[in-house]
Design a protein around this motif. Structure first.
Motif, PDB file in Angstrom:
ATOM      1  N   ALA A 226       0.899 -19.283  31.349  1.00  0.00           N
ATOM      2  CA  ALA A 226       1.464 -17.928  31.458  1.00  0.00           C
ATOM      3  C   ALA A 226       0.375 -16.886  31.655  1.00  0.00           C
ATOM      4  O   ALA A 226       0.601 -15.846  32.276  1.00  0.00           O
ATOM      5  CB  ALA A 226       2.284 -17.595  30.214  1.00  0.00           C
TER       6      ALA A 226
ATOM      7  N   ASN B 143       3.265 -13.421  41.954  1.00  0.00           N
ATOM      8  CA  ASN B 143       2.164 -12.480  41.703  1.00  0.00           C
ATOM      9  C   ASN B 143       0.968 -12.752  42.610  1.00  0.00           C
ATOM     10  O   ASN B 143       0.215 -11.833  42.936  1.00  0.00           O
ATOM     11  CB  ASN B 143       1.739 -12.555  40.237  1.00  0.00           C
ATOM     12  CG  ASN B 143       2.767 -11.943  39.305  1.00  0.00           C
ATOM     13  OD1 ASN B 143       3.507 -11.041  39.687  1.00  0.00           O
ATOM     14  ND2 ASN B 143       2.832 -12.435  38.083  1.00  0.00           N
TER      15      ASN B 143
ATOM     16  N   LEU C  62      10.950 -12.764  30.061  1.00  0.00           N
ATOM     17  CA  LEU C  62      10.759 -12.549  31.495  1.00  0.00           C
ATOM     18  C   LEU C  62      11.992 -11.901  32.126  1.00  0.00           C
ATOM     19  O   LEU C  62      11.898 -10.845  32.769  1.00  0.00           O
ATOM     20  CB  LEU C  62      10.472 -13.889  32.181  1.00  0.00           C
ATOM     21  CG  LEU C  62      10.334 -13.827  33.706  1.00  0.00           C
ATOM     22  CD1 LEU C  62       8.874 -13.660  34.096  1.00  0.00           C
ATOM     23  CD2 LEU C  62      10.889 -15.085  34.367  1.00  0.00           C
TER      24      LEU C  62
ATOM     25  N   PRO D 100       6.453 -17.594  38.957  1.00  0.00           N
ATOM     26  CA  PRO D 100       5.771 -16.300  38.797  1.00  0.00           C
ATOM     27  C   PRO D 100       4.329 -16.324  39.288  1.00  0.00           C
ATOM     28  O   PRO D 100       3.806 -15.296  39.732  1.00  0.00           O
ATOM     29  CB  PRO D 100       5.849 -16.021  37.288  1.00  0.00           C
ATOM     30  CG  PRO D 100       6.082 -17.343  36.657  1.00  0.00           C
ATOM     31  CD  PRO D 100       6.898 -18.126  37.644  1.00  0.00           C
TER      32      PRO D 100
ATOM     33  N   ASP E 269       4.934 -10.658  32.663  1.00  0.00           N
ATOM     34  CA  ASP E 269       5.173 -11.347  33.930  1.00  0.00           C
ATOM     35  C   ASP E 269       6.414 -10.782  34.624  1.00  0.00           C
ATOM     36  O   ASP E 269       6.413 -10.554  35.837  1.00  0.00           O
ATOM     37  CB  ASP E 269       5.373 -12.851  33.688  1.00  0.00           C
ATOM     38  CG  ASP E 269       4.060 -13.622  33.697  1.00  0.00           C
ATOM     39  OD1 ASP E 269       3.192 -13.300  34.517  1.00  0.00           O
ATOM     40  OD2 ASP E 269       3.921 -14.545  32.883  1.00  0.00           O
TER      41      ASP E 269
ATOM     42  N   ALA F  85      -0.445 -16.844  35.311  1.00  0.00           N
ATOM     43  CA  ALA F  85       0.628 -16.229  36.096  1.00  0.00           C
ATOM     44  C   ALA F  85       0.410 -14.726  36.223  1.00  0.00           C
ATOM     45  O   ALA F  85       0.856 -14.107  37.188  1.00  0.00           O
ATOM     46  CB  ALA F  85       1.982 -16.516  35.446  1.00  0.00           C
ATOM     47  N   LEU F  86      -0.268 -14.142  35.251  1.00  0.00           N
ATOM     48  CA  LEU F  86      -0.559 -12.712  35.299  1.00  0.00           C
ATOM     49  C   LEU F  86      -1.785 -12.399  36.142  1.00  0.00           C
ATOM     50  O   LEU F  86      -1.753 -11.540  37.015  1.00  0.00           O
ATOM     51  CB  LEU F  86      -0.762 -12.177  33.878  1.00  0.00           C
ATOM     52  CG  LEU F  86       0.495 -11.935  33.045  1.00  0.00           C
ATOM     53  CD1 LEU F  86       0.118 -11.550  31.623  1.00  0.00           C
ATOM     54  CD2 LEU F  86       1.347 -10.846  33.674  1.00  0.00           C
TER      55      LEU F  86
END
Length: 503
Positions: A245, A94, A461, A90, A392, A248-249
């Motif tokens: 995480a 992204n 997810l 991810p 995500d 990942a955003l």
């Protein structure tokens, strides 16, 4: 009229596009798309950023909790490496959006939640980041406290001496963050080589002083069956995945400056999983050696630092401070500062957002949270993984499945534009978030479904991806290829080469 230019997979606004939205309340100098000249981060910059963020105290101690739960050293390191390979997927998906369209995370979130609804994922990520910021600031302050104590023995008798140093270190973080993401690039390029050398030096010291790695690397796993191992493996893997995480955003906050898709993707894939695994191994190996050298396991590198002569304390403190500043500013301040800035773009700058984040971090009392560090790392990581996993998933589904990597940059900055949906909120995004979270929470309340919570990030997810795609697959906000071509001047490499040849 063309409002954007696509050149070698990077989209920037034309002068006409800028004129259409530069007076919008959703536009300011920090939230606008990056210019062609600002796409100047090389692969080295991204490698340095990740090395600097991975070499930190939470990484150093990450494997310790798994060994405490019964894993042997290679099971713990393998779990960490696998978890980071998974979260890299991810991150790269992204990162593509940030690189191509040059937009920060809060603006990216307008696509999936709407111009007002974007505050939901932005603030969710911001609260988590503020908590991490306080923790790393407390660690960095502890290193400085140890340094001062080593050179001035009366320092530990000064009232509130740890709190004083913590505030000084907090202020250092604020100063660097206030100067913006480009200052972070310079910090990472400077600190990464130093941190790598110090980590290797620590490993060599442990091996030579202890005469080997010590008892921990030779200890077998405590699990008798595969089933016993899996009961610990799955929640541990979720904890490792959730560790990054947050990045990942908001990886678009950094990749919006990337020089190319290939350089940022290759650098991130090579640097992050390997650095996390190697530095975790150093933590396990050095701690193993402390059992032989000092008669007990010392997992906290700040405590280990106090065992050395003052000169070594000075060098080690510099390393810990660099590590704490790099990860704090890079991973824990950029996203919340952008989220707060996005609440009122015409009034709040990135620097003001960073200061507000720092105040929130102090209010969260990191000294209190760290009284039970093991539960914090694994319990809290798993809990916020259940929140961030669905977000995500929504981001990935929107960019890759719904929009197929096409967006209208100008419309992202219009209060009543294409991506405002109903009153500024995309209900499909909100519903998909709730559905993804509920899917994980079922593992806490339904007997026999605990695996859903043990894998909260992954479950959230995939559930959110399916839910969001199903609700948005025919949404009118999507651009067809013809609509995208109508607003975008697409420059091909051959055309660019011909344009550069003098007549």
């Amino acid at each position: 009229m063309k409002t954007q230019i696509e050149e070698q997979e990077i989209v920037t606004l034309t002068d006409q596009g800028i004129r259409e939205v530069e007076g919008s309340p959703l536009w300011n100098d920090d939230l606008r798309p990056t210019t062609k000249q600002e796409h100047n981060w090389s692969g080295y910059n991204f490698s340095a950023l990740w090395i600097g963020m991975c070499i930190c105290i939470p990484t150093y101690t990450l494997a310790s909790g798994m060994i405490g739960l019964g894993m042997n050293w290679w099971q713990a390191i393998g779990t960490i490496f696998l978890g980071n390979l998974i979260i890299m997927i991810p991150i790269l998906l992204n990162a593509h959006a940030g690189t191509k369209f040059g937009i920060p995370y809060p603006v990216f979130a307008r696509l999936w939640f709407g111009s007002k609804g974007a505050h939901i994922p932005a603030l969710a990520r911001a609260i988590v980041a503020a908590g991490w910021f306080g923790i790393n600031a407390w660690f960095g302050g502890g290193a400085l406290d140890a340094l001062i104590t080593a050179f001035y023995r009366g320092w530990d008798h000064v009232p509130m001496h740890t709190g004083i140093v913590f505030l000084l270190f907090w202020g250092l973080n604020m100063y660097i963050a206030y100067r913006g993401p480009q200052a972070i690039r310079k910090l990472g390029a400077f600190s990464a080589p130093i941190l790598a050398v110090l980590a290797v030096a620590l490993l060599i010291w442990a091996f030579t002083t202890a005469g080997g790695w010590g008892p921990m690397l030779s200890s077998p796993s405590k699990f008798q069956t595969t089933g016993e191992f899996m009961k610990v493996f799955w929640p541990s893997l979720t904890g490792v995945i959730s560790f990054w995480a947050t990045l990942a955003l908001n990886i678009p906050d950094f990749c919006r400056y990337a020089a190319s898709q290939k350089s940022q993707a290759r650098a991130q894939l090579l640097s992050m999983p390997t650095t996390m695994a190697l530095f975790s191994f150093i933590g396990v190996a050095v701690t193993s050696a402390t059992v032989v050298i000092f008669g007990k396991a010392i997992w906290d590198p700040v405590q280990l630092l106090t065992k050395f002569p003052p000169v070594v304390v000075l060098i080690g403190a510099i390393g810990i401070v660099l590590a704490s500043v790099t990860i704090n500013v890079g991973a824990n301040l950029v996203a919340p500062a952008r989220a707060i800035e996005n609440l009122w773009p015409r009034r709040i700058t990135f620097g003001i957002g960073a200061i507000i984040t720092g105040m929130i971090a102090i209010a969260m009392q990191p000294w209190y949270i760290l009284e039970n560090f093991g539960n914090y790392i694994f319990g809290w990581l798993g809990t916020y993984g259940a929140l961030l996993g669905p977000i995500d998933g929504i981001a990935i589904a929107d960019y890759w499945l719904v929009r197929r990597r096409r967006m209208h940059l100008v419309e992202l900055y219009k209060p009543n534009g294409r991506y405002s949906y109903s009153s500024g909120f995309n209900k499909s995004g909100v519903f998909a978030l709730v559905i993804g979270m509920v899917a994980s929470l079922l593992g806490l309340v339904v007997p026999g479904l605990s695996f859903l919570w043990d894998n909260a990030w992954t479950v959230g997810l995939f559930v959110a991806i399916l839910a969001y795609w199903w609700m948005m697959k025919n949404d009118s906000s999507g651009l067809t290829e013809m609509e995208y071509t109508a607003i975008t001047e697409i420059r091909h490499p051959l055309e660019l080469e011909e344009a550069e040849v003098p007549v």
